[in-house]
Design a protein around this motif. Sequence first.
Motif: not given
Length: 157
Positions: A39-40, A62-63, A95-98, A142-143
């Motif tokens: 789970m992300l 991994g958030a 890579e870590s941002i939405v 991905r989320l």
Amino acid sequence: MPTPAPKALIDRAVALAEQWQHRANQLLTRAEKKRQQQMLRLLTHPGDNVTDAQYQEVKKLGAFVEVNADFYQEGDKPEEKIAFAVKQIKRLGAESIVMGSDCGQLNNPLPADCLALAARALRTRGVTERPLDMMLKENPARLLGLPPMASRSTGSR
């Protein structure tokens, strides 16, 4: 071979059903644990008070971290919001941002327009297409557990 008595048949059927139930529970427990591990997570609306150490902890989990594209909401100061977004992108890596819109309210841009305006503003400040694709397309997919873009069907819709 003699036919077993009805009670013996029932006892065997109950025992077999209990074995299958136990096995099904084991499989479900394993599947649930795996799902939880995969789970992300998403940290929404982080302010300027989040430390680098806290962000690193979020990344270890991994958030994803949300960066809002609401640069042009009524009454806001767009330059400050854009500068904060650029700072976050440099600090965390795309890579870590939405990127979320946080728009659509009365007197504010619609969500899709908000994202387009944000992408344009970020491009003028040196953010290239690859990080924008990650933040606006790949990471949200991905989320949500969607397949990567390359493996999605390219058929007509």
